[in-house]
Design a protein around this motif. Structure first.
Motif, PDB file in Angstrom:
ATOM      1  N   PRO A  33       6.840 -15.765  11.690  1.00 30.00           N
ATOM      2  CA  PRO A  33       7.227 -16.637  10.579  1.00 30.00           C
ATOM      3  C   PRO A  33       6.261 -16.546   9.393  1.00 30.00           C
ATOM      4  CG  PRO A  33       6.062 -17.924  12.222  1.00 30.00           C
ATOM      5  CD  PRO A  33       6.151 -16.515  12.767  1.00 30.00           C
ATOM      6  N   ASP A  34       5.251 -15.660   9.485  1.00 31.39           N
ATOM      7  CA  ASP A  34       4.242 -15.583   8.437  1.00 31.39           C
ATOM      8  C   ASP A  34       4.888 -15.313   7.086  1.00 31.39           C
ATOM      9  OD1 ASP A  34       1.333 -15.211   7.540  1.00 31.39           O
ATOM     10  OD2 ASP A  34       2.311 -13.359   6.879  1.00 31.39           O
ATOM     11  N   GLU A  35       4.449 -16.073   6.067  1.00 31.58           N
ATOM     12  CA  GLU A  35       5.083 -15.983   4.761  1.00 31.58           C
ATOM     13  C   GLU A  35       4.796 -14.672   4.050  1.00 31.58           C
ATOM     14  OE1 GLU A  35       1.093 -18.032   4.186  1.00 31.58           O
ATOM     15  OE2 GLU A  35       2.749 -18.058   5.650  1.00 31.58           O
ATOM     16  N   TRP A  36       3.635 -14.051   4.297  1.00 32.25           N
ATOM     17  CA  TRP A  36       3.367 -12.773   3.646  1.00 32.25           C
ATOM     18  C   TRP A  36       4.368 -11.722   4.107  1.00 32.25           C
ATOM     19  CZ3 TRP A  36      -2.643 -11.644   3.462  1.00 32.25           C
ATOM     20  CH2 TRP A  36      -3.263 -12.640   2.696  1.00 32.25           C
ATOM     21  N   LEU A  37       4.629 -11.698   5.406  1.00 30.83           N
ATOM     22  CA  LEU A  37       5.599 -10.746   5.931  1.00 30.83           C
ATOM     23  C   LEU A  37       7.012 -11.130   5.499  1.00 30.83           C
ATOM     24  CD1 LEU A  37       4.160 -10.308   9.537  1.00 30.83           C
ATOM     25  CD2 LEU A  37       4.136  -8.603   7.724  1.00 30.83           C
ATOM     26  N   ARG A  38       7.331 -12.388   5.645  1.00 30.51           N
ATOM     27  CA  ARG A  38       8.691 -12.851   5.330  1.00 30.51           C
ATOM     28  C   ARG A  38       9.052 -12.656   3.862  1.00 30.51           C
ATOM     29  NH1 ARG A  38       8.232 -18.560   5.896  1.00 30.51           N
ATOM     30  NH2 ARG A  38       7.713 -18.497   3.663  1.00 30.51           N
ATOM     31  N   ASP A  39       8.107 -12.955   2.977  1.00 28.67           N
ATOM     32  CA  ASP A  39       8.433 -12.980   1.548  1.00 28.67           C
ATOM     33  C   ASP A  39       8.170 -11.666   0.815  1.00 28.67           C
ATOM     34  OD1 ASP A  39       9.092 -15.621   1.960  1.00 28.67           O
ATOM     35  OD2 ASP A  39       7.221 -16.425   1.133  1.00 28.67           O
ATOM     36  N   TYR A  40       7.252 -10.832   1.348  1.00 26.03           N
ATOM     37  CA  TYR A  40       6.819  -9.673   0.568  1.00 26.03           C
ATOM     38  C   TYR A  40       7.041  -8.327   1.253  1.00 26.03           C
ATOM     39  CZ  TYR A  40       4.520 -13.479  -1.911  1.00 26.03           C
ATOM     40  OH  TYR A  40       4.260 -14.650  -2.579  1.00 26.03           O
ATOM     41  N   ALA A  41       7.232  -8.304   2.559  1.00 27.86           N
ATOM     42  CA  ALA A  41       7.367  -7.025   3.272  1.00 27.86           C
ATOM     43  C   ALA A  41       8.836  -6.628   3.405  1.00 27.86           C
ATOM     44  CB  ALA A  41       6.737  -7.121   4.660  1.00 27.86           C
ATOM     45  N   ASP A  42       9.111  -5.383   3.092  1.00 31.58           N
ATOM     46  CA  ASP A  42      10.459  -4.838   3.235  1.00 31.58           C
ATOM     47  C   ASP A  42      10.617  -4.292   4.651  1.00 31.58           C
ATOM     48  OD1 ASP A  42      12.878  -3.564   3.093  1.00 31.58           O
ATOM     49  OD2 ASP A  42      12.367  -2.267   1.395  1.00 31.58           O
ATOM     50  N   TYR A  43      11.265  -5.057   5.497  1.00 36.05           N
ATOM     51  CA  TYR A  43      11.416  -4.664   6.899  1.00 36.05           C
ATOM     52  C   TYR A  43      12.290  -3.425   7.058  1.00 36.05           C
ATOM     53  CZ  TYR A  43       9.245  -8.921   8.770  1.00 36.05           C
ATOM     54  OH  TYR A  43       8.358  -9.913   9.113  1.00 36.05           O
ATOM     55  N   SER A  44      13.047  -3.106   6.037  1.00 33.73           N
ATOM     56  CA  SER A  44      13.901  -1.913   6.109  1.00 33.73           C
ATOM     57  C   SER A  44      13.159  -0.656   5.671  1.00 33.73           C
ATOM     58  CB  SER A  44      15.142  -2.103   5.226  1.00 33.73           C
ATOM     59  OG  SER A  44      14.787  -2.079   3.843  1.00 33.73           O
ATOM     60  N   ASN A  45      11.869  -0.804   5.397  1.00 33.32           N
ATOM     61  CA  ASN A  45      11.088   0.330   4.894  1.00 33.32           C
ATOM     62  C   ASN A  45       9.711   0.303   5.565  1.00 33.32           C
ATOM     63  OD1 ASN A  45      10.629   2.606   3.343  1.00 33.32           O
ATOM     64  ND2 ASN A  45      10.056   1.468   1.506  1.00 33.32           N
ATOM     65  N   CYS A  46       9.707   0.554   6.874  1.00 30.69           N
ATOM     66  CA  CYS A  46       8.500   0.417   7.701  1.00 30.69           C
ATOM     67  C   CYS A  46       7.987   1.790   8.146  1.00 30.69           C
ATOM     68  CB  CYS A  46       8.819  -0.454   8.921  1.00 30.69           C
ATOM     69  SG  CYS A  46       7.454  -0.680  10.083  1.00 30.69           S
ATOM     70  N   PHE A  47       6.656   1.927   8.172  1.00 28.20           N
ATOM     71  CA  PHE A  47       6.013   3.161   8.609  1.00 28.20           C
ATOM     72  C   PHE A  47       4.915   2.814   9.612  1.00 28.20           C
ATOM     73  CE2 PHE A  47       7.873   3.945   4.554  1.00 28.20           C
ATOM     74  CZ  PHE A  47       8.370   5.239   4.624  1.00 28.20           C
ATOM     75  N   ILE A  48       4.690   3.719  10.548  1.00 29.43           N
ATOM     76  CA  ILE A  48       3.590   3.574  11.502  1.00 29.43           C
ATOM     77  C   ILE A  48       2.577   4.665  11.200  1.00 29.43           C
ATOM     78  CG2 ILE A  48       2.898   3.449  13.923  1.00 29.43           C
ATOM     79  CD1 ILE A  48       5.777   2.834  14.658  1.00 29.43           C
ATOM     80  N   MET A  49       1.338   4.265  10.925  1.00 29.03           N
ATOM     81  CA  MET A  49       0.292   5.210  10.562  1.00 29.03           C
ATOM     82  C   MET A  49      -0.945   4.943  11.405  1.00 29.03           C
ATOM     83  SD  MET A  49      -1.571   5.722   6.844  1.00 29.03           S
ATOM     84  CE  MET A  49      -3.000   6.791   6.644  1.00 29.03           C
ATOM     85  N   GLY A  50      -1.634   5.999  11.784  1.00 28.48           N
ATOM     86  CA  GLY A  50      -2.889   5.833  12.504  1.00 28.48           C
ATOM     87  C   GLY A  50      -3.864   6.939  12.166  1.00 28.48           C
ATOM     88  N   THR A  51      -5.146   6.592  12.249  1.00 26.66           N
ATOM     89  CA  THR A  51      -6.228   7.553  12.009  1.00 26.66           C
ATOM     90  C   THR A  51      -6.927   7.859  13.325  1.00 26.66           C
ATOM     91  OG1 THR A  51      -6.634   6.773   9.748  1.00 26.66           O
ATOM     92  CG2 THR A  51      -8.456   7.878  10.863  1.00 26.66           C
ATOM     93  N   SER A  52      -7.121   9.147  13.632  1.00 23.45           N
ATOM     94  CA  SER A  52      -7.844   9.588  14.828  1.00 23.45           C
ATOM     95  C   SER A  52      -7.174   9.032  16.092  1.00 23.45           C
ATOM     96  CB  SER A  52      -9.318   9.188  14.722  1.00 23.45           C
ATOM     97  OG  SER A  52     -10.084   9.787  15.749  1.00 23.45           O
ATOM     98  N   ALA A  53      -7.882   8.232  16.884  1.00 22.09           N
ATOM     99  CA  ALA A  53      -7.239   7.631  18.056  1.00 22.09           C
ATOM    100  C   ALA A  53      -6.011   6.831  17.635  1.00 22.09           C
ATOM    101  CB  ALA A  53      -8.225   6.737  18.800  1.00 22.09           C
ATOM    102  N   GLY A  54      -6.085   6.211  16.448  1.00 14.53           N
ATOM    103  CA  GLY A  54      -4.935   5.494  15.932  1.00 14.53           C
ATOM    104  C   GLY A  54      -3.756   6.405  15.659  1.00 14.53           C
ATOM    105  N   GLY A  55      -4.019   7.669  15.265  1.00 14.99           N
ATOM    106  CA  GLY A  55      -2.952   8.635  15.091  1.00 14.99           C
ATOM    107  C   GLY A  55      -2.289   8.976  16.411  1.00 14.99           C
ATOM    108  N   ASN A  56      -3.098   9.079  17.465  1.00 13.68           N
ATOM    109  CA  ASN A  56      -2.561   9.279  18.806  1.00 13.68           C
ATOM    110  C   ASN A  56      -1.680   8.094  19.206  1.00 13.68           C
ATOM    111  OD1 ASN A  56      -2.715   8.710  21.810  1.00 13.68           O
ATOM    112  ND2 ASN A  56      -3.648  10.730  21.835  1.00 13.68           N
TER     113      ASN A  56
END
Length: 330
Positions: free
Chosen positions: A148-171
Motif C-alpha cells: 500500500p506504500d504511496e510511493w509505489l502506488r502513486d509514482y511507479a508504473d507497474y506495467s513497466n518493471c525491470f529486474i536489475m542486479g550487480t555481481s551476485a545481484g546479477g546472478n
C-alpha cells in the motif's frame, strides 16, 4: 572495497582480505568498521529521497525505495515512472542495500533514469545459503504488487518493471527472473519488461581464460572461491546451476522469457575476471532466441561501474536506452 595493495604472487587469507571473521557455528562476522552502512534519507535538498520498508519481519528482509524528488511535483511528471527492482552485489556473503556505494549508485540511478528504484535487502550466506537470496527477490516482487506504500502506488508504473542486479545481484536477477517468468500470472499487476545483468557473478569448476589471466583487485580467484564455497548448497561444486547456468544447459528454459517478450541486457568490462562467463551466458540466451543487448567496456575491474561515478554515468546511459526500447517493444 578490499585492500588493493596485496602482492599478486601471494594468496592472502580470503577472510582477512574481505574483513570477515569465520565463526565456529559456520556463520561469519562482519565488523561494522569494515562494512559500514548508510541510512535512507528524505533530505529535501537532495534530488532523490529514500526510505526503508520491511517485507518479511521474520527474515529481516526489507527494501530501500528511491524516488526522484521531482516526481512529487505533478507539473514535472505527467505519467508514472519505470520501476526498477535492484539487487546489490557482495558475493552473496557481504554488503547490503545500505552499503554506501550501493546507496549512492541507486540514488544516481533514480535520478538519471527518472525511475522508482526498489533495492532489495536479501539474506546473506553462509547463514542463509542459496537459494535463499532468490526466494527473497521473488518475495520482494510479490510484496511490491500488493504494497500500500504511496510511493509505489502513486509514482511507479507497474506495467513497466525491470529486474536489475550487480555481481551476485546479477546472478540473483537471472535466477529470480526465470522463476518469475514461470509464474508470471501471480505477479500481476507487475509486468516485467526485461532483465539487466550487470557484471553478473557466474562461475564454474574449470577456470575460464579471463579468470586465469586476471589480477582483479576486487574479485581475485581465492575470494571468488570462498564466496561460492560459503553460498552454494553444502556439497555442491561450482558447476551447480546456481553458479554455472551453462552446466547441463537446456535452451528451452528460456522459452517462457522469450514468449513474454522480455529483453535482456548483459553489461560488463574486459578487465573483469568473470567476463568470459558473462559473454558465454549472453550468447547462449541469444542462441535460444532471446533479444539480448550486450555492453562490454574495455579495461576496468569487477564492480568498477558502481565504485567509479564517471563509469556509473556511462552505464546508466545504456540502461536508460534499454528501458526506453524495452518499454516500446512490448
Amino acid at each position: 572495497m578490499p585492500d588493493q595493495t596485496a602482492a599478486p604472487h601471494l594468496t592472502p587469507d580470503p577472510y582477512e582480505y574481505l574483513h570477515i571473521i569465520p565463526n565456529t557455528d559456520g556463520s561469519i562476522g562482519r565488523p561494522e568498521e569494515f562494512h559500514p552502512i548508510t541510512k535512507a534519507s528524505c533530505d529535501p535538498t537532495q534530488d532523490v529521497i529514500s526510505k526503508d520498508l520491511v517485507f518479511n519481519q521474520s527474515n529481516n528482509t526489507w527494501v530501500r525505495l528511491y524516488l526522484p524528488k521531482k516526481a512529487l511535483d505533478s507539473s514535472s511528471y505527467t505519467s508514472k515512472l519505470p520501476l526498477m527492482v535492484y539487487l546489490h552485489g557482495g558475493g552473496f556473503i557481504i554488503l547490503s542495500a545500505a552499503t554506501p556505494f550501493f546507496h549512492d549508485f541507486c540514488n544516481t540511478m533514480a535520478a538519471d533514469l527518472s525511475a522508482v528504484i526498489v533495492s532489495v535487502e536479501y539474506r546473506n550466506a553462509p547463514e542463509h545459503r542459496l537459494p535463499a537470496a532468490y526466494d527473497d527477490c521473488v518475495e520482494a516482487l510479490h510484496w511490491i504488487q500488493t504494497s500500500p506504500d504511496e510511493w509505489l502506488r502513486d509514482y511507479a508504473d507497474y506495467s513497466n518493471c525491470f529486474i536489475m542486479g550487480t555481481s551476485a545481484g546479477g546472478n540473483i536477477a537471472y535466477h529470480a527472473g526465470l522463476r518469475a517468468a514461470a509464474d508470471i500470472d501471480h505477479f500481476k499487476p507487475l509486468q516485467i519488461r526485461g532483465l539487466i545483468l550487470h557484471q553478473p557473478f557466474f562461475g564454474g569448476s574449470e577456470r575460464s581464460r579471463s579468470e586465469l589471466r586476471s589480477n582483479d583487485p576486487v574479485l581475485p580467484l581465492f575470494v571468488s572461491d570462498l564466496m561460492w564455497g560459503l553460498s552454494l548448497p553444502i556439497g555442491s561444486t561450482r558447476d551447480h546451476y546456481y553458479s554455472n547456468p551453462t552446466s547441463g544447459d537446456d535452451p528451452k528454459k528460456y522459452d517462457l522469457i522469450k514468449s513474454l517478450g522480455w529483453r535482456v541486457m548483459v553489461a560488463g568490462c574486459s578487465g573483469d575476471p568473470l567476463v568470459d562467463r558473462q559473454t558465454q551466458v549472453a550468447q547462449i540466451m541469444e542462441n535460444a532466441g532471446l533479444e539480448v543487448v550486450t555492453k562490454f567496456e574495455e579495461g576496468g575491474f569487477h564492480g568498477v561501474d558502481v565504485m567509479d561515478p564517471s563509469k556509473t554515468k556511462v552505464l546508466l546511459v545504456a540502461v536508460k536506452n534499454f528501458i526506453s526500447l524495452s518499454s516500446k517493444s512490448t
